[in-house]
Design an enzyme around this catalytic site. Structure first.
Site, PDB file in Angstrom:
ATOM      1  N   CYS A 161      69.005  73.238 -16.830  1.00 43.03           N
ATOM      2  CA  CYS A 161      69.103  74.510 -17.542  1.00 43.03           C
ATOM      3  C   CYS A 161      70.432  75.220 -17.260  1.00 43.03           C
ATOM      4  O   CYS A 161      70.942  75.929 -18.110  1.00 43.03           O
ATOM      5  CB  CYS A 161      67.918  75.416 -17.219  1.00 43.03           C
ATOM      6  SG  CYS A 161      67.658  75.682 -15.468  1.00 43.03           S
ATOM      7  N   HIS A 203      65.807  79.711 -12.745  1.00 45.88           N
ATOM      8  CA  HIS A 203      65.936  79.164 -14.078  1.00 45.88           C
ATOM      9  C   HIS A 203      67.086  79.865 -14.795  1.00 45.88           C
ATOM     10  O   HIS A 203      67.280  81.067 -14.636  1.00 45.88           O
ATOM     11  CB  HIS A 203      64.622  79.375 -14.835  1.00 45.88           C
ATOM     12  CG  HIS A 203      64.629  78.801 -16.210  1.00 45.88           C
ATOM     13  ND1 HIS A 203      64.898  77.463 -16.461  1.00 45.88           N
ATOM     14  CD2 HIS A 203      64.399  79.378 -17.422  1.00 45.88           C
ATOM     15  CE1 HIS A 203      64.848  77.259 -17.772  1.00 45.88           C
ATOM     16  NE2 HIS A 203      64.548  78.399 -18.378  1.00 45.88           N
TER      17      HIS A 203
END
Ligand SMILES: [Zn+2]
Length: 395
Positions: A70, A351
């Site tokens: 990510c 994230h």
């Protein structure tokens, strides 16, 4: 719409070109210059116009997570929404630069451009896998091998450096000289240092992202001031602390440019006193880049992340005026935000996502790996903001 990858003529990778005779190489160049660059750029021009006119703006395509990637996806989306860089890829201008340089390593730029082209020609219904691109970035920077979570800002640095090296207009770097410009006035010295930099590092990537920082060292004893000029690809800003609550980006910029005292072991040698003296050090921006990347230092250290600051840093979406940090206060330096790489979670598990303003529609979107969703510009500011991408206004 057919995939771009199928529609443009395949050119032979530069690596195999070395085995060609000069004649063949010349023919190949002429042919590909006509069928390749011209046709593709016309086609890409049409695509860009279509993207501008169509209601369903393009570039709204997700990227598959290949396992903790990510950080990469977040940065790729920010770069995909960097209009000048996107157009450089869509117009195939990178091809011309790669050809002119006659480099053997062109794979990273080629894969990056291919990915951007796919992102801007895809209908957006299905996420794209950036695995071929990942293979190339790993080859360039082996630290990105595997599937560990990485730092998005570090990744951006490596990626821009890699792209720059392949499209650098300088093929033979001149030998380093020890020539100094200390006798010149600061303004002139800054210019000389900049052109010296360009003699070695000169590319579309540099055109867009690189600025110049001036650091002034003043001796507290005799008042002598020496200056150093360094190129920068981004600015890493310490997060200002103001008790509790939010701080502003300007607070962080002020902390970054705040006068620092170098004393004790850090004492530099004063040129005039010819001895180590207590000095003050201060940064100003000598040359503002077209694209200004501001990195908020949320992590104690990028490699060994021991703590994270989740301070809310308030930043403007429009008209970030950085004049007060300029070496020359009369220079105009106003920026608009167009992308943010966000980090949520802790140092251990986190994230990355991206918020980007689509250059075709002017609307903001959230890019969360394979998902792309519209968002309100009022949601762009958050305590997750980690790397900010600003574009200079009025250039
Ligand atoms: Zn001195």
């Amino acid at each position: 719409m057919p995939s771009i990858r199928q529609s443009y003529p395949v050119t032979i990778p530069e690596e195999s070109a070395t085995s060609y005779s000069f004649l063949k190489q010349d023919t190949r160049r002429k042919t590909s210059a006509m069928s390749g660059s011209l046709l593709v750029s016309t086609f890409m021009g049409l695509l860009i116009n279509q993207a501008r006119n169509s209601k369903s703006a393009q570039g709204l395509v997700g990227l598959k997570n290949l396992g903790n990637t990510c950080f990469m996806n977040s940065i790729l989306q920010c770069l995909s929404n960097t209009q000048s860089l996107r157009d450089y890829c869509l117009h195939n201008s990178h091809r011309r630069d790669l050809k002119n340089n006659n480099r053997t390593n062109t794979a990273l730029m080629e894969e990056f451009a291919k990915l951007i082209q796919t992102m801007w020609s895809s209908s957006g219904s299905e996420a794209i896998s950036p695995s071929e691109f990942k293979t190339q970035i790993q080859r360039y920077a082996p630290r990105f091998v595997g599937y560990n979570q990485q730092d998005a800002q570090e990744f951006l640095r490596f990626l821009l450096d890699g792209l720059h090296n392949e499209v650098n207009r300088v093929t033979v770097r001149p030998r380093a000289t020890t020539e100094d410009f200390d006798h010149l006035a600061d303004e002139e010295k800054g210019k000389k240092m900049w052109s010296k930099y360009l003699e070695r590092e000169d590319s579309k990537i540099v055109d867009l992202f690189v600025g110049q920082l001036k650091s002034s060292l003043t001796c507290t004893d005799c008042g002598y001031c020496s200056t150093v000029f360094d190129p920068f690809w981004d600015l890493s800003l310490p997060i200002a602390k103001k008790g509790y609550g939010e701080v502003s980006l300007m607070d962080c910029m002020r902390l970054f440019t705040k006068e620092d005292v170098l004393d004790g072991d850090e004492k530099p040698t004063c040129y005039r006193c010819k001895a180590r003296r207590r000095c003050t050090k201060k940064f100003t921006i000598q040359r503002f880049p077209k694209i200004l990347v501001l990195h908020l230092k949320r992590f104690s250290e990028a490699r060994v992340r021991s703590s994270k600051l989740s301070t809310f840093v308030s930043f403007p979406l429009k008209d970030l005026d950085l004049r007060e940090f300029a070496s020359d206060r009369s220079s105009y330096a106003v920026y608009n935000l167009y992308a943010v790489s966000n980090h949520s979670g802790t140092t251990m598990g986190g994230h990355y996502t991206a918020y980007c303003c689509n250059p075709a529609s002017g609307e903001w979107y959230t890019y969360n790996d394979s998902r792309v969703t519209p968002m309100s510009s009022s949601q762009v500011r958050s305590s997750d903001a980690y790397v900010l991408f600003y574009e200079r206004v009025g250039l």
